[in-house]
Write a protein that holds these residues in place. Structure first.
Motif, PDB file in Angstrom:
ATOM      1  N   HIS A  49      -1.158 -14.881  -4.303  1.00  0.00           N
ATOM      2  CA  HIS A  49      -1.791 -14.792  -5.622  1.00  0.00           C
ATOM      3  C   HIS A  49      -1.695 -13.387  -6.235  1.00  0.00           C
ATOM      4  N   LEU A  50      -2.247 -12.406  -5.527  1.00  0.00           N
ATOM      5  CA  LEU A  50      -2.403 -11.082  -6.123  1.00  0.00           C
ATOM      6  C   LEU A  50      -1.067 -10.371  -6.306  1.00  0.00           C
ATOM      7  N   LEU A  51      -0.205 -10.470  -5.305  1.00  0.00           N
ATOM      8  CA  LEU A  51       1.090  -9.786  -5.366  1.00  0.00           C
ATOM      9  C   LEU A  51       1.949 -10.256  -6.550  1.00  0.00           C
ATOM     10  N   PRO A  52       2.118 -11.576  -6.756  1.00  0.00           N
ATOM     11  CA  PRO A  52       2.914 -12.015  -7.912  1.00  0.00           C
ATOM     12  C   PRO A  52       2.323 -11.582  -9.251  1.00  0.00           C
ATOM     13  N   GLU A  53       0.982 -11.580  -9.357  1.00  0.00           N
ATOM     14  CA  GLU A  53       0.337 -11.178 -10.606  1.00  0.00           C
ATOM     15  C   GLU A  53       0.656  -9.719 -10.935  1.00  0.00           C
ATOM     16  N   VAL A  54       0.557  -8.855  -9.938  1.00  0.00           N
ATOM     17  CA  VAL A  54       0.782  -7.426 -10.170  1.00  0.00           C
ATOM     18  C   VAL A  54       2.248  -7.145 -10.473  1.00  0.00           C
ATOM     19  N   TYR A  55       3.159  -7.792  -9.747  1.00  0.00           N
ATOM     20  CA  TYR A  55       4.589  -7.589 -10.026  1.00  0.00           C
ATOM     21  C   TYR A  55       4.952  -8.120 -11.411  1.00  0.00           C
ATOM     22  N   HIS A  56       4.288  -9.168 -11.844  1.00  0.00           N
ATOM     23  CA  HIS A  56       4.538  -9.711 -13.177  1.00  0.00           C
ATOM     24  C   HIS A  56       4.166  -8.692 -14.258  1.00  0.00           C
ATOM     25  N   ASP A  57       3.077  -7.956 -14.038  1.00  0.00           N
ATOM     26  CA  ASP A  57       2.591  -7.001 -15.034  1.00  0.00           C
ATOM     27  C   ASP A  57       3.235  -5.621 -14.919  1.00  0.00           C
ATOM     28  N   LEU A  58       3.551  -5.185 -13.707  1.00  0.00           N
ATOM     29  CA  LEU A  58       4.035  -3.815 -13.504  1.00  0.00           C
ATOM     30  C   LEU A  58       5.513  -3.732 -13.147  1.00  0.00           C
ATOM     31  N   GLY A  59       6.124  -4.843 -12.789  1.00  0.00           N
ATOM     32  CA  GLY A  59       7.520  -4.814 -12.385  1.00  0.00           C
ATOM     33  C   GLY A  59       7.700  -4.102 -11.059  1.00  0.00           C
ATOM     34  N   HIS A  60       8.905  -3.529 -10.871  1.00  0.00           N
ATOM     35  CA  HIS A  60       9.211  -2.914  -9.572  1.00  0.00           C
ATOM     36  C   HIS A  60       8.346  -1.708  -9.276  1.00  0.00           C
ATOM     37  N   THR A  61       7.715  -1.108 -10.314  1.00  0.00           N
ATOM     38  CA  THR A  61       6.835   0.053 -10.099  1.00  0.00           C
ATOM     39  C   THR A  61       5.671  -0.309  -9.195  1.00  0.00           C
ATOM     40  N   ALA A  62       5.283  -1.564  -9.197  1.00  0.00           N
ATOM     41  CA  ALA A  62       4.161  -1.998  -8.370  1.00  0.00           C
ATOM     42  C   ALA A  62       4.388  -1.665  -6.902  1.00  0.00           C
ATOM     43  N   GLY A  63       5.627  -1.768  -6.452  1.00  0.00           N
ATOM     44  CA  GLY A  63       5.933  -1.509  -5.050  1.00  0.00           C
ATOM     45  C   GLY A  63       5.572  -0.101  -4.620  1.00  0.00           C
ATOM     46  N   VAL A  64       5.784   0.863  -5.512  1.00  0.00           N
ATOM     47  CA  VAL A  64       5.462   2.261  -5.198  1.00  0.00           C
ATOM     48  C   VAL A  64       3.962   2.406  -4.944  1.00  0.00           C
ATOM     49  N   TYR A  65       3.161   1.788  -5.797  1.00  0.00           N
ATOM     50  CA  TYR A  65       1.710   1.918  -5.674  1.00  0.00           C
ATOM     51  C   TYR A  65       1.166   1.108  -4.502  1.00  0.00           C
ATOM     52  N   ILE A  66       1.828   0.030  -4.164  1.00  0.00           N
ATOM     53  CA  ILE A  66       1.440  -0.724  -2.975  1.00  0.00           C
ATOM     54  C   ILE A  66       1.625   0.136  -1.728  1.00  0.00           C
ATOM     55  N   VAL A  67       2.738   0.849  -1.660  1.00  0.00           N
ATOM     56  CA  VAL A  67       2.986   1.750  -0.528  1.00  0.00           C
ATOM     57  C   VAL A  67       1.944   2.869  -0.500  1.00  0.00           C
ATOM     58  N   ILE A  68       1.627   3.427  -1.682  1.00  0.00           N
ATOM     59  CA  ILE A  68       0.606   4.478  -1.749  1.00  0.00           C
ATOM     60  C   ILE A  68      -0.725   3.944  -1.233  1.00  0.00           C
ATOM     61  N   GLY A  69      -1.080   2.724  -1.665  1.00  0.00           N
ATOM     62  CA  GLY A  69      -2.339   2.124  -1.222  1.00  0.00           C
ATOM     63  C   GLY A  69      -2.366   1.885   0.269  1.00  0.00           C
ATOM     64  N   PHE A  70      -1.226   1.489   0.817  1.00  0.00           N
ATOM     65  CA  PHE A  70      -1.124   1.252   2.259  1.00  0.00           C
ATOM     66  C   PHE A  70      -1.477   2.530   3.023  1.00  0.00           C
TER      67      PHE A  70
END
Length: 243
Positions: A49-70
């Motif tokens: 649920h959450l991952l597709p929603e964020v990628y839909h809104d932020l595009g590939h940039t979301a991956g950078v922030y996911i790594v930062i959050g990790f």
């Protein structure tokens, strides 16, 4: 803002914290399988649920922030000693010299971050209720562990109640703040999406750590633990039928 959903999170946190305060002995197996189930459900909801929603809104940039959050969660874990995933790495936690403030602070920052994704209206109507259930389920072992450690620190009962009540309010309060602040500015609302991406990274760290660390000295997967994980993942996938 769905106040009923936030009430679920609040009550789940209070319920988890009350267990060690009123139950003299909690079976280790209960904690193992509860952790496995809630970690798997949170993982499944995050991915489906959450991952597709964020990628839909932020595009590939979301991956950078996911790594930062990790890796932000890795840092917070140094303060909280792993209470986010239902157990601690505190040496000698049964002694009187537990440093309470860093533990509570680290866990509270994590709890505040958890509330921000609960403030959004998602394209998929099933995302928010599924996420709330996942966070609420995660809160039960989290609060249980927090209060167990606080009791090992031999804090006065009044202080134990204050810690539990304040901690239970942090995630719902975070959602309320994010909701009203985000509604006042489209720019702020968009900026909050980057924090949601970071929360995804934190969720992935916590849930996968639960899979590999909880329950046994050698981190092996027993049949019952695999069954609890499978049940959690299965229920998370079932939430997709409400799309």
């Amino acid at each position: 803002m769905n106040w009923f959903l936030l009430l679920i999170v609040l009550l789940a946190t209070l319920g988890g914290g009350l267990v060690p305060m009123f139950v003299k002995r909690v079976s280790p197996n209960f904690s193992i399988y509860l952790l496995a189930f809630t970690g798997a459900f949170l993982f499944g909801v995050t991915i489906t649920h959450l991952l597709p929603e964020v990628y839909h809104d932020l595009g590939h940039t979301a991956g950078v922030y996911i790594v930062i959050g990790f890796f932000l969660q890795v840092f917070l874990q140094q303060l909280s000693h792993g209470m986010e995933h239902g157990h601690t790495h505190i040496p000698g936690e049964h002694h009187h010299n537990i440093a309470v403030f860093p533990l509570v602070f680290g866990l509270s920052v994590h709890a505040f971050m958890e509330g921000i994704p609960l403030s959004f209206h998602y394209d998929d109507q099933s995302t928010l209720p599924s996420l709330v259930i996942g966070v609420a389920a995660h809160k039960i072992p989290e609060a249980l562990t927090l209060m167990t450690v606080m009791m090992h620190a031999h804090l006065p009962k009044a202080r134990l109640w204050r810690i539990l009540i304040i901690f239970a309010c942090i995630t719902p309060l975070s959602a309320v703040i994010a909701y009203f602040v985000g509604n006042k500015s489209e720019t702020v609302n968009h900026a909050l999406l980057y924090i949601v991406a970071m929360v995804i990274g934190a969720f992935l760290h916590i849930s996968t750590t639960i899979f590999y660390e909880s329950g046994t000295k050698h981190h092996e997967l027993s049949k019952k633990k695999v069954a609890a994980i499978a049940l959690g993942i299965g229920l998370a996938i079932l939430t997709l039928i409400f799309e």
